[in-house]
Design an enzyme around this catalytic site. Sequence first.
Site, PDB file in Angstrom:
ATOM      1  N   GLU A  85       0.828  -1.211   0.000  1.00 43.58           N
ATOM      2  CA  GLU A  85       0.000   0.000   0.000  1.00 43.58           C
ATOM      3  C   GLU A  85       0.863   1.261   0.000  1.00 43.58           C
ATOM      4  O   GLU A  85       0.520   2.261  -0.616  1.00 43.58           O
ATOM      5  CB  GLU A  85      -0.920   0.018   1.226  1.00 43.58           C
TER       6      GLU A  85
ATOM      7  N   THR B 152      -5.045   7.133  -5.474  1.00 42.74           N
ATOM      8  CA  THR B 152      -5.155   7.378  -4.034  1.00 42.74           C
ATOM      9  C   THR B 152      -4.167   8.454  -3.603  1.00 42.74           C
ATOM     10  O   THR B 152      -4.514   9.343  -2.813  1.00 42.74           O
ATOM     11  CB  THR B 152      -4.904   6.065  -3.256  1.00 42.74           C
TER      12      THR B 152
HETATM   13  N1  HSE Z   1      -8.063   5.229   3.537  1.00 45.92           N
HETATM   14  C1  HSE Z   1      -7.504   5.285   2.214  1.00 45.92           C
HETATM   15  C2  HSE Z   1      -7.868   6.628   1.619  1.00 45.92           C
HETATM   16  C3  HSE Z   1      -8.098   4.178   1.397  1.00 45.92           C
HETATM   17  O1  HSE Z   1      -9.053   6.978   1.679  1.00 45.92           O
HETATM   18  O2  HSE Z   1      -6.990   7.316   1.110  1.00 45.92           O
HETATM   19  C4  HSE Z   1      -7.615   4.132  -0.022  1.00 45.92           C
HETATM   20  O3  HSE Z   1      -8.274   3.057  -0.675  1.00 45.92           O
END
Ligand code: HSE
Length: 307
Positions: A128, A181
């Site tokens: 991630e 993201t």
């Molecule tokens: N919590 C993360 C965001 C999840 O919202 O940036 C990304 O899938």
Amino acid sequence: MEKINVFCPATIANVSCGFDVLGLALDSVGDIMTVEKTKRKGIHPITVLGQVLPSIPSKNVAGVAGQALLDSSDYEGGFDITIHKKIKPGSGIGSSAASSAGAVWAMNELLGRPFSTLELVQFAMQGEKLASEVAHADNVAPALFGGFTLVRSYEPLDIIAIPTPTELFATVIHPQIEVKTSDSRKILKTKITLEKGIQQWGNVGGLVAGLFQSDYDLIGRSLQDHIVEPIRSILIPGFDAIKSNAIKAGALGGGISGSGPSIFALSKGEETAKKVAESMHETYQNIGIPFDIHISKVNTQGVKRLN
Ligand code: HSE
């Protein structure tokens, strides 16, 4: 066992009120991965089918997550990884998390399960980090534990598995625009007011209590995000109409799935989830952006072995 095929579920992170802490796993969408032990050391170039993604392990989330596991292991050999990519990258339903979680889960099985699920989450978080520049766990935790998960704390990492009410279904629309993201995190404000904090932690508590008590109305009332959604929803054409029409069609509530552009709604019962899908279809067909819609039960198992 030398080789394993696994299903790696898509996930909905944040679940409206729980930015970076809440997530849930889906049943009907996910990647398929094949992982095989090799005598040759390390993670070998990764075969990706269905999408164009890097094969160099240090540039592929599955390679980075897998290497994090190898760095903590005394296993002398290596792994071949093939990813049949079914989740589109940048869709907001945990594409990078599925590949990261699937790789480490499969490797752990092949090595005789030396690592706990919590440790696998820590390895998968490295994938991630490569994808979004932040090692968030709200997609990889539900992908590995199944069901709903809460990241109570990042340091130390503390993950709580939350029970899933049996009649809960998710409907997800994926407008086919890519939202990275990393980009959609950069637009967020880093400070919130006390007033917004109070609203938000009230909803997080309400959602968790609603899930424990199978109180569908409480779940619905708690699906509110006063912090992130007002900023990110601007990136998603038709967001407000999709959400309000989904609620009119019977959904308990909804919001942005992860960092978007997917939008999710939760419903009590499959019939309602289907009506919500119809309302999403009707709402979005006039917007002029191609889309996919998924209806899914919550996946309570997480990554699983396929025969
Ligand atoms: N919590 C993360 C965001 C999840 O919202 O940036 C990304 O899938």
